[in-house]
Design an enzyme around this catalytic site. Sequence first.
Site, PDB file in Angstrom:
ATOM      1  CG  PHE A 218      -2.036   1.378   1.251  1.00  0.00           C
ATOM      2  CD1 PHE A 218      -3.192   0.597   0.127  1.00  0.00           C
ATOM      3  CD2 PHE A 218      -1.584   2.739   1.457  1.00  0.00           C
ATOM      4  CE1 PHE A 218      -4.113   1.867  -0.320  1.00  0.00           C
ATOM      5  CE2 PHE A 218      -2.601   3.040   1.714  1.00  0.00           C
ATOM      6  CZ  PHE A 218      -3.680   3.195   0.669  1.00  0.00           C
TER       7      PHE A 218
ATOM      8  CG  ASP B  99       0.266  -2.049   7.148  1.00  0.00           C
ATOM      9  OD1 ASP B  99      -1.452  -2.708   7.799  1.00  0.00           O
ATOM     10  OD2 ASP B  99      -0.342  -1.294   6.509  1.00  0.00           O
TER      11      ASP B  99
ATOM     12  CE1 TYR C 115      -8.856   3.228   6.287  1.00  0.00           C
ATOM     13  CE2 TYR C 115      -8.654   4.718   8.590  1.00  0.00           C
ATOM     14  CZ  TYR C 115      -8.161   4.121   6.798  1.00  0.00           C
ATOM     15  OH  TYR C 115      -7.171   4.718   6.663  1.00  0.00           O
ATOM     16  CE  LYS C 116      -8.000  -0.154   5.435  1.00  0.00           C
ATOM     17  NZ  LYS C 116      -7.994   0.091   3.852  1.00  0.00           N
TER      18      LYS C 116
ATOM     19  NE  ARG D  77      -9.443  -3.203  -2.821  1.00  0.00           N
ATOM     20  CZ  ARG D  77      -8.824  -2.270  -1.329  1.00  0.00           C
ATOM     21  NH1 ARG D  77      -8.214  -2.569  -1.488  1.00  0.00           N
ATOM     22  NH2 ARG D  77     -10.027  -1.141  -1.177  1.00  0.00           N
TER      23      ARG D  77
END
Lengths: 412, 412
Positions: B128, B201, B226-227, B371
């Site tokens: 990322f 991560d 927040y995911k 995705r």
Amino acid sequence: MTTPITRDDCAARDAADPLAPFRDEFVLPDGIVYLDGNSLGALPRATPARVAELVEREWGQRLIASWNDAGWWDKPRTLGAMLAPLVGAAADEVVVGDGTSANLFKTLVAALRLNPDRRVVVGEAGNFPTDLYVTQGVVELFDGASVRPADVDGGGLAAALEPGDVAVVLLSHVDYRTGALRDMAAVTELAHAHGALVVWDLCHSVGALPVALSQAGADFAVGCTYKYLNAGPGAPAFTYVARRHHDRARQPLSGWHGHARPFDFADDYEPAQGASRFLSGSQPLVAAAALEASLDLWARVDMERVRAKSLALTDLFLELTAPAGLECATPLEHARRGSQVSLRHPDGYPMVQALIARGVVGDFRAPDILRFGFAPLYLRYVDVHDAATALVEVVESGEWRDPRHARRAQVT
Amino acid sequence: MTTPITRDDCAARDAADPLAPFRDEFVLPDGIVYLDGNSLGALPRATPARVAELVEREWGQRLIASWNDAGWWDKPRTLGAMLAPLVGAAADEVVVGDGTSANLFKTLVAALRLNPDRRVVVGEAGNFPTDLYVTQGVVELFDGASVRPADVDGGGLAAALEPGDVAVVLLSHVDYRTGALRDMAAVTELAHAHGALVVWDLCHSVGALPVALSQAGADFAVGCTYKYLNAGPGAPAFTYVARRHHDRARQPLSGWHGHARPFDFADDYEPAQGASRFLSGSQPLVAAAALEASLDLWARVDMERVRAKSLALTDLFLELTAPAGLECATPLEHARRGSQVSLRHPDGYPMVQALIARGVVGDFRAPDILRFGFAPLYLRYVDVHDAATALVEVVESGEWRDPRHARRAQVT
């Protein structure tokens, strides 16, 4: 001898106060005179609905579509543009995001990199701890870098700059303990004349008085939004980057949101144009919504009126508390006073507790400071009268000696 | 040939699903199948009231008293302790605060300092962006430091470690593009065998599957909330620091909240004991309240059930979308799969847009990834059936060629 100011006199001043209507835009608990808006500002009435709108509609109903449709991606810039007039900056010189500590870190590193032949950071002995601690964290990362503390209000800045080895000066615009206001233009000019850059910490001045960063020629500034700006506990902070540094300033927290073309998902970092390069990652948008509600309110505020009322309130408090006989740590000269009054007494802690028990909320700062902040948008002259009267009574009566006011663990 | 799975079969699986009751604890917009919970999780029903309580009662009515009375000062630790079981850590090894980017920065610098004779950071090509960019920001601060990219899923990690000069490896537990899950224990052991530390991560694994940091011997980890954790856009991130590093790890964002005795207001920084030394400044408590509501919910969740359902949902989606004939980028082996399915097609962008127009929300990641994230707490088997059916229809019908689905500026 002058006639003492009565509560009726104060009521008359409230009736004539052009800022008086703003008081109704805040939630203020019953029975409290709140003189701690310099620590945590009061809640604007419009804030809960704005926060609920973000949570329930933008997040709950629109989900990821809000990154585009609700302007989430650009919030650090749009909120920065709303905040810019309050600090005398152009819209593209301010971004909102992260906390004051992280932003101090970013700007100090950027300043050291802009001044690569120098490795001394001048700070203030007795500055707010995070300013001192972050400075220490920064200099550890640069070979040969060191901190040189200066007694700024004692006139020690010129001597600290004299050796010509200072890369950057970090100063609080208003000292958090004494409330002393520094002459931003003069200090910045002095630092520049010695080849140093300046980072201003505006935590205790933004929203309390007009700030003129561009006019003063400031290089960088940071500040929080939860004191006089009323954006809620721990609300996102801001960073100011003078436009002349936009192309060259490099900060080390080089995250996705600071990239020139984030949606290329490229492997290599390339900083964005402008102050956006000081952004790092995603920001807490629920908290940002509270800041937005505050800034909507501040857009209607005349800062010159805020300053005039702030000085009138602190003058009034100083005059009415004089009979208590406490030493004053705050400069009496208007040009050197922020929006707070700090009084000194070795028993300041129980005195503040006794005041709180009477509904007058100030705070205590070690070792001996009774600290009272004056937020002109929601404080009335009668509030100041009542608070001052209470303080004089607390000191004169000795009620602060009651064991229930004795020192205990304190976190704010 | 097996019989195709029908929608009724899926409804039967929902009826038997032990996690099914959790769906009612989330707000989900009508007419939407939301397969983007790996980007922004859905809103828990309890969250708005918790946020309002913080704003209106703790802030509005109690003001600064809430720093003590409402536990604000300790939130980074109390929320960390609530989060710890979700990552297989002890309560004192996790703190909540700042964003993923800042926490990556802190942990990478700390790791380099713990391994001072080595100056290579191994990262993943294609990780990322913020992981890549922050790593670049970190190595610029250390003389002689460099980044060595490794093709982790292609078996390139061993070769990258071989020279014996690697200080730290930064890896995503689940790859954000392909959804590949890395073997945390094996990778950590490999890195340690070569004298390197590991920063994990967890952004795309926490809340999606059981994470066992302590068991794997991990050194540091960071992640967002927040995911899959549903704490709201840009919610505060977390940092894990293995207890064996608590005494020696030094991070550079040394702010007030990370001090050993913050209320001494001392001039010199002294790091707090434990993971608290990774804290910096005040945190956005309005956003933290939303995280607290989420973690209250997660405390009742059995992560083994989440994992079993996640694999069942992704298996089902893979089976039902097979007729679309898109290449699958996600490992088919369960042990190597996170909670997402990524399919490849050069026209992935308009295909995702056409799906969104039908109410099936996934996202697109350049250059060619469609995705789909699967959040087992609020997704039903029938949702997966409907989404897969829609995808097959979109691809087979060619409706994605409609010009309204063509590429436009994208921010998430």
